[in-house]
Scaffold this motif. Structure first.
Motif, PDB file in Angstrom:
ATOM      1  N   PHE A 193       0.863  -1.172   0.000  1.00 56.15           N
ATOM      2  CA  PHE A 193       0.000   0.000   0.000  1.00 56.15           C
ATOM      3  C   PHE A 193       0.902   1.225   0.000  1.00 56.15           C
ATOM      4  O   PHE A 193       1.441   1.625   1.044  1.00 56.15           O
ATOM      5  CB  PHE A 193      -0.928  -0.019   1.220  1.00 56.15           C
ATOM      6  CG  PHE A 193      -1.882  -1.180   1.225  1.00 56.15           C
ATOM      7  CD1 PHE A 193      -3.094  -1.102   0.571  1.00 56.15           C
ATOM      8  CD2 PHE A 193      -1.532  -2.369   1.859  1.00 56.15           C
ATOM      9  CE1 PHE A 193      -3.960  -2.190   0.546  1.00 56.15           C
ATOM     10  CE2 PHE A 193      -2.385  -3.457   1.858  1.00 56.15           C
ATOM     11  CZ  PHE A 193      -3.603  -3.365   1.194  1.00 56.15           C
ATOM     12  N   ILE A 194       1.121   1.771  -1.182  1.00 55.51           N
ATOM     13  CA  ILE A 194       2.042   2.892  -1.356  1.00 55.51           C
ATOM     14  C   ILE A 194       1.226   4.143  -1.664  1.00 55.51           C
ATOM     15  O   ILE A 194       0.588   4.235  -2.720  1.00 55.51           O
ATOM     16  CB  ILE A 194       3.052   2.625  -2.491  1.00 55.51           C
ATOM     17  CG1 ILE A 194       3.702   1.248  -2.321  1.00 55.51           C
ATOM     18  CG2 ILE A 194       4.088   3.733  -2.551  1.00 55.51           C
ATOM     19  CD1 ILE A 194       4.510   1.088  -1.045  1.00 55.51           C
ATOM     20  N   TYR A 195       1.216   5.070  -0.736  1.00 52.69           N
ATOM     21  CA  TYR A 195       0.456   6.300  -0.908  1.00 52.69           C
ATOM     22  C   TYR A 195       1.401   7.465  -1.199  1.00 52.69           C
ATOM     23  O   TYR A 195       2.583   7.410  -0.884  1.00 52.69           O
ATOM     24  CB  TYR A 195      -0.383   6.582   0.345  1.00 52.69           C
ATOM     25  CG  TYR A 195      -1.540   5.614   0.482  1.00 52.69           C
ATOM     26  CD1 TYR A 195      -2.796   5.928  -0.024  1.00 52.69           C
ATOM     27  CD2 TYR A 195      -1.346   4.366   1.066  1.00 52.69           C
ATOM     28  CE1 TYR A 195      -3.846   5.023   0.076  1.00 52.69           C
ATOM     29  CE2 TYR A 195      -2.386   3.452   1.172  1.00 52.69           C
ATOM     30  CZ  TYR A 195      -3.636   3.787   0.669  1.00 52.69           C
ATOM     31  OH  TYR A 195      -4.664   2.883   0.755  1.00 52.69           O
ATOM     32  N   SER A 196       0.856   8.490  -1.785  1.00 54.43           N
ATOM     33  CA  SER A 196       1.665   9.637  -2.186  1.00 54.43           C
ATOM     34  C   SER A 196       2.359  10.272  -0.986  1.00 54.43           C
ATOM     35  O   SER A 196       1.794  10.361   0.113  1.00 54.43           O
ATOM     36  CB  SER A 196       0.786  10.689  -2.874  1.00 54.43           C
ATOM     37  OG  SER A 196       1.532  11.848  -3.164  1.00 54.43           O
ATOM     38  N   VAL A 197       3.603  10.703  -1.212  1.00 54.06           N
ATOM     39  CA  VAL A 197       4.337  11.425  -0.160  1.00 54.06           C
ATOM     40  C   VAL A 197       3.835  12.863  -0.032  1.00 54.06           C
ATOM     41  O   VAL A 197       4.206  13.572   0.904  1.00 54.06           O
ATOM     42  CB  VAL A 197       5.859  11.442  -0.447  1.00 54.06           C
ATOM     43  CG1 VAL A 197       6.416  10.031  -0.468  1.00 54.06           C
ATOM     44  CG2 VAL A 197       6.175  12.181  -1.747  1.00 54.06           C
ATOM     45  N   ASP A 198       3.000  13.287  -0.960  1.00 54.41           N
ATOM     46  CA  ASP A 198       2.580  14.690  -0.995  1.00 54.41           C
ATOM     47  C   ASP A 198       1.655  15.037   0.168  1.00 54.41           C
ATOM     48  O   ASP A 198       0.785  14.252   0.539  1.00 54.41           O
ATOM     49  CB  ASP A 198       1.859  14.973  -2.315  1.00 54.41           C
ATOM     50  CG  ASP A 198       1.641  16.457  -2.557  1.00 54.41           C
ATOM     51  OD1 ASP A 198       2.351  17.264  -1.914  1.00 54.41           O
ATOM     52  OD2 ASP A 198       0.779  16.816  -3.376  1.00 54.41           O
ATOM     53  N   ARG A 199       1.868  16.224   0.713  1.00 49.91           N
ATOM     54  CA  ARG A 199       0.960  16.807   1.711  1.00 49.91           C
ATOM     55  C   ARG A 199       0.512  18.159   1.146  1.00 49.91           C
ATOM     56  O   ARG A 199       1.156  19.188   1.376  1.00 49.91           O
ATOM     57  CB  ARG A 199       1.687  16.985   3.039  1.00 49.91           C
ATOM     58  CG  ARG A 199       2.098  15.678   3.729  1.00 49.91           C
ATOM     59  CD  ARG A 199       0.941  15.030   4.466  1.00 49.91           C
ATOM     60  NE  ARG A 199       0.403  15.943   5.461  1.00 49.91           N
ATOM     61  CZ  ARG A 199       0.985  16.181   6.651  1.00 49.91           C
ATOM     62  NH1 ARG A 199       2.100  15.546   6.982  1.00 49.91           N
ATOM     63  NH2 ARG A 199       0.443  17.019   7.495  1.00 49.91           N
ATOM     64  N   PRO A 200      -0.584  18.173   0.380  1.00 44.36           N
ATOM     65  CA  PRO A 200      -0.995  19.388  -0.331  1.00 44.36           C
ATOM     66  C   PRO A 200      -1.271  20.584   0.559  1.00 44.36           C
ATOM     67  O   PRO A 200      -1.223  21.729   0.084  1.00 44.36           O
ATOM     68  CB  PRO A 200      -2.280  18.945  -1.062  1.00 44.36           C
ATOM     69  CG  PRO A 200      -2.197  17.456  -1.132  1.00 44.36           C
ATOM     70  CD  PRO A 200      -1.477  17.034   0.101  1.00 44.36           C
ATOM     71  N   ASN A 201      -1.565  20.358   1.829  1.00 43.85           N
ATOM     72  CA  ASN A 201      -1.875  21.488   2.721  1.00 43.85           C
ATOM     73  C   ASN A 201      -0.620  22.180   3.252  1.00 43.85           C
ATOM     74  O   ASN A 201      -0.714  23.186   3.953  1.00 43.85           O
ATOM     75  CB  ASN A 201      -2.736  21.024   3.894  1.00 43.85           C
ATOM     76  CG  ASN A 201      -2.019  20.035   4.796  1.00 43.85           C
ATOM     77  OD1 ASN A 201      -1.442  19.062   4.317  1.00 43.85           O
ATOM     78  ND2 ASN A 201      -2.054  20.262   6.100  1.00 43.85           N
ATOM     79  N   ILE A 202       0.569  21.644   2.908  1.00 45.88           N
ATOM     80  CA  ILE A 202       1.819  22.277   3.347  1.00 45.88           C
ATOM     81  C   ILE A 202       2.455  23.015   2.170  1.00 45.88           C
ATOM     82  O   ILE A 202       2.844  22.400   1.175  1.00 45.88           O
ATOM     83  CB  ILE A 202       2.811  21.237   3.905  1.00 45.88           C
ATOM     84  CG1 ILE A 202       2.189  20.474   5.082  1.00 45.88           C
ATOM     85  CG2 ILE A 202       4.104  21.924   4.343  1.00 45.88           C
ATOM     86  CD1 ILE A 202       3.068  19.376   5.636  1.00 45.88           C
ATOM     87  N   SER A 203       2.544  24.320   2.274  1.00 45.69           N
ATOM     88  CA  SER A 203       3.189  25.126   1.240  1.00 45.69           C
ATOM     89  C   SER A 203       4.706  25.079   1.420  1.00 45.69           C
ATOM     90  O   SER A 203       5.197  25.053   2.554  1.00 45.69           O
ATOM     91  CB  SER A 203       2.704  26.572   1.315  1.00 45.69           C
ATOM     92  OG  SER A 203       1.304  26.630   1.110  1.00 45.69           O
ATOM     93  N   LEU A 204       5.436  25.067   0.309  1.00 42.70           N
ATOM     94  CA  LEU A 204       6.893  24.906   0.334  1.00 42.70           C
ATOM     95  C   LEU A 204       7.575  26.203  -0.088  1.00 42.70           C
ATOM     96  O   LEU A 204       7.311  26.723  -1.175  1.00 42.70           O
ATOM     97  CB  LEU A 204       7.314  23.774  -0.610  1.00 42.70           C
ATOM     98  CG  LEU A 204       6.580  22.437  -0.431  1.00 42.70           C
ATOM     99  CD1 LEU A 204       6.993  21.450  -1.515  1.00 42.70           C
ATOM    100  CD2 LEU A 204       6.853  21.856   0.945  1.00 42.70           C
ATOM    101  N   VAL A 205       8.469  26.689   0.772  1.00 43.79           N
ATOM    102  CA  VAL A 205       9.144  27.957   0.492  1.00 43.79           C
ATOM    103  C   VAL A 205      10.646  27.815   0.750  1.00 43.79           C
ATOM    104  O   VAL A 205      11.054  27.278   1.786  1.00 43.79           O
ATOM    105  CB  VAL A 205       8.595  29.100   1.384  1.00 43.79           C
ATOM    106  CG1 VAL A 205       9.339  30.394   1.118  1.00 43.79           C
ATOM    107  CG2 VAL A 205       7.098  29.272   1.168  1.00 43.79           C
ATOM    108  N   VAL A 206      11.453  28.282  -0.200  1.00 42.28           N
ATOM    109  CA  VAL A 206      12.897  28.404   0.005  1.00 42.28           C
ATOM    110  C   VAL A 206      13.251  29.877  -0.107  1.00 42.28           C
ATOM    111  O   VAL A 206      12.878  30.535  -1.079  1.00 42.28           O
ATOM    112  CB  VAL A 206      13.698  27.587  -1.026  1.00 42.28           C
ATOM    113  CG1 VAL A 206      15.196  27.851  -0.868  1.00 42.28           C
ATOM    114  CG2 VAL A 206      13.411  26.101  -0.883  1.00 42.28           C
ATOM    115  N   GLU A 207      13.927  30.406   0.899  1.00 38.85           N
ATOM    116  CA  GLU A 207      14.380  31.795   0.872  1.00 38.85           C
ATOM    117  C   GLU A 207      15.907  31.806   0.918  1.00 38.85           C
ATOM    118  O   GLU A 207      16.510  31.114   1.737  1.00 38.85           O
ATOM    119  CB  GLU A 207      13.832  32.572   2.071  1.00 38.85           C
ATOM    120  CG  GLU A 207      12.342  32.817   2.024  1.00 38.85           C
ATOM    121  CD  GLU A 207      11.882  33.759   3.130  1.00 38.85           C
ATOM    122  OE1 GLU A 207      12.755  34.378   3.795  1.00 38.85           O
ATOM    123  OE2 GLU A 207      10.667  33.872   3.337  1.00 38.85           O
ATOM    124  N   THR A 208      16.522  32.600   0.072  1.00 40.19           N
ATOM    125  CA  THR A 208      17.978  32.747   0.076  1.00 40.19           C
ATOM    126  C   THR A 208      18.361  34.002   0.835  1.00 40.19           C
ATOM    127  O   THR A 208      17.837  35.086   0.562  1.00 40.19           O
ATOM    128  CB  THR A 208      18.526  32.824  -1.363  1.00 40.19           C
ATOM    129  OG1 THR A 208      18.184  31.621  -2.056  1.00 40.19           O
ATOM    130  CG2 THR A 208      20.041  32.968  -1.355  1.00 40.19           C
TER     131      THR A 208
END
Length: 504
Positions: A193-208
């Motif tokens: 049972f392999i489910y997506s690693v995605d968590r759509p409710n978590i926004s992803l941000v990279v700041e330099t």
């Protein structure tokens, strides 16, 4: 059997999360099962409910003492008394007593090292094991990001226990990790049972940011701005303490540091304070988070660059377990990738250390039959950490039938291969952070795990465009904070209004 009725009976829940019912049904039908569920989706229920519905004991192999203790405490809080963590926290007398009482327990948590003890195996053989669970099963694979040599023996231990019904659980595993996991456990048939690693409710941000100082100042800005509670991850124990003090100096009093070097009692206290809302923020190493059942974490910030995408997903997955919008922010400064390379190299024995061990054993060849007895001397002359020593010890025990020189040739090759894997993982993480191509960060992560992005996510990532004000503190919270801070002015206003009323 109506599983929803059983779920409510034992856990007071009225419905399953995605994947839970399918995995539990597979086990109740007698199928070995491999399950990959994203962090925060309730993996522990997948063995706890079957444990109640099957006759016999449930054995859970867990890699971290803190994780083990957390899971034991959660079961006890749910009213379950027949549970024990069988690990190095127990004294020799407590272990001996527990071995005699094993049949009285329903859930038995074990470290992989403890499972290699003959007395423990002999004690477990006397039980009717209904379910054999490997938590964080990616630790089995040499290609996994958190590889543990002790996990490689689980297949042998499972065979000695009569190949009981087995559940392997993980949150992140690539195809090569999954394949090695299956081979190591000696499974001949299984359900996946392999489910997506995605968590759509978590926004992803990279700041330099340009410097260490700028990064620290940005942390203060973010923590003051973002709705909490939150976690900030570091690769340094010392920096967790420095940053928590720095934040307190800037007016954030409900913050504490957490790392593996702290006393167990202090770690438990801080966990409980965070769980019960007495702390808003934790500055932590990766030692914090596994088993922490807190649903309302709104943000996760990375001060340092993680060593690989898998652990990054594990750590940001502590946010938003209630399904509400949350944000993961990674702060990157040019050159940050050097620290992960240093950490990776320090985790493995160097060629100089391996040669020192070889020369010691060559001069004292009789010692190779009982390496553990000479651990103190070997580690002293070679300067090995506990983790480095375990890698050498376990590898030599596996290869003990070969000539000593051949053993060490193979060991050197193995260490070099492991280091190359770690460096590749760091390079992939760095590329994900710094890629010049304007491509969705979520889509890149899914591609890494051989997945396609099938849904459109609002406020997905900084590459797609994101509105950080969505995650700002609510106005009402500011008002509460301000009213409590300006209580003297508030009282003066009340008295003034009262005087005017009296005049009327």
């Amino acid at each position: 059997m109506n599983l929803e009725i059983q779920l409510e009976k034992y856990f007071a829940y009225t419905s399953f999360r995605p994947g839970q019912k399918e995995i539990i049904t597979s086990l109740l039908e007698g199928n070995h099962t491999i399950a990959m569920l994203p962090t925060g989706t309730g993996k522990s229920l997948c063995y706890q409910l079957p444990g109640y519905l099957l006759e016999g004991q449930v054995i859970i192999i867990s890699p971290l003492l803190s994780l083990m203790q957390d899971q034991v405490e959660q079961l006890m809080m749910n009213g379950e008394k027949r549970v024990i963590a069988f690990n190095s926290f127990l004294t020799a007398d407590e272990k001996n007593h527990a071995l005699l009482q094993l049949h009285h327990y329903k859930f038995i948590f074990l470290s992989p090292e403890m499972l290699r003890s003959k007395s423990v195996i002999d004690g477990l053989k006397k039980l009717h094991i209904s379910l054999f669970v490997i938590d964080e099963a990616h630790c089995i694979s040499q290609w996994g990001y958190d590889f543990r040599p002790e996990y490689l023996k689980l297949g042998e231990s499972r065979d000695k226990l009569g190949k009981p019904l087995t559940l392997a659980l993980t949150a992140t595993a690539t195809k090569e990790v999954k394949n090695e996991l299956i081979a190591s456990l000696h499974l001949d048939h299984w359900n996946e049972f392999i489910y997506s690693v995605d968590r759509p409710n978590i926004s992803l941000v990279v700041e330099t940011v340009e410097s260490y100082q700028e990064k620290s100042e940005r942390i203060v800005e973010l923590v003051k701005r973002l709705e909490g509670p939150g976690i900030i991850y570091f690769s340094s124990k010392k920096l967790t303490e420095w940053m928590s003090a720095y934040l307190r100096e800037h007016g954030m009093t409900r913050v504490m540091a957490y790392h593996g070097g702290m006393e167990q009692e202090n770690r438990v206290l801080i966990q409980q304070q965070f769980l019960h809302g007495q702390l808003d923020l934790i500055c932590a190493t990766s030692a914090f988070g596994m088993g922490i059942n807190k649903e309302d974490i709104r943000f996760v910030i990375h001060f340092h660059m993680p060593l690989q995408l898998e652990s990054y997903l594990q750590e940001i997955g502590r946010a938003g377990r209630d399904g509400k919008k949350s944000v993961a922010i990674l702060l990157y400064s040019p050159g940050d990738e050097q620290l992960p390379y240093q950490i990776a190299e320090a985790e493995l024995p160097s060629e100089v250390q391996v040669n020192a061990v070889y020369q010691y054993l060559e001069m004292n060849h009789h010692m190779t039959t009982n390496l553990a007895s000479f651990e103190i001397d070997i580690r002293r002359i070679s300067g090995l950490t506990e983790t480095q020593w375990r890698i050498i010890r376990d590898y030599l025990v596996d290869q003990k039938e070969l000539l000593l020189k051949v053993q060490f040739q193979k060991l050197t090759l193995f260490i070099n291969e492991r280091l190359q894997v770690k460096k590749r993982k760091i390079s992939e993480m760095h590329l994900w952070i710094c890629s010049q191509i304007q491509q969705c960060r979520r889509k890149k992560i899914l591609k890494y795990f051989d997945e396609d992005m099938t849904i459109e996510v609002e406020n997905c990532c900084d590459q797609c465009g994101i509105d950080l004000t969505v995650f700002d503190l609510k106005i009402s919270k500011h008002q509460v904070a301000n009213s409590s801070y300006n209580w003297k002015q508030q009282l003066a206003n009340i008295l003034l209004v009262s005087e005017r009323s009296d005049e009327k």
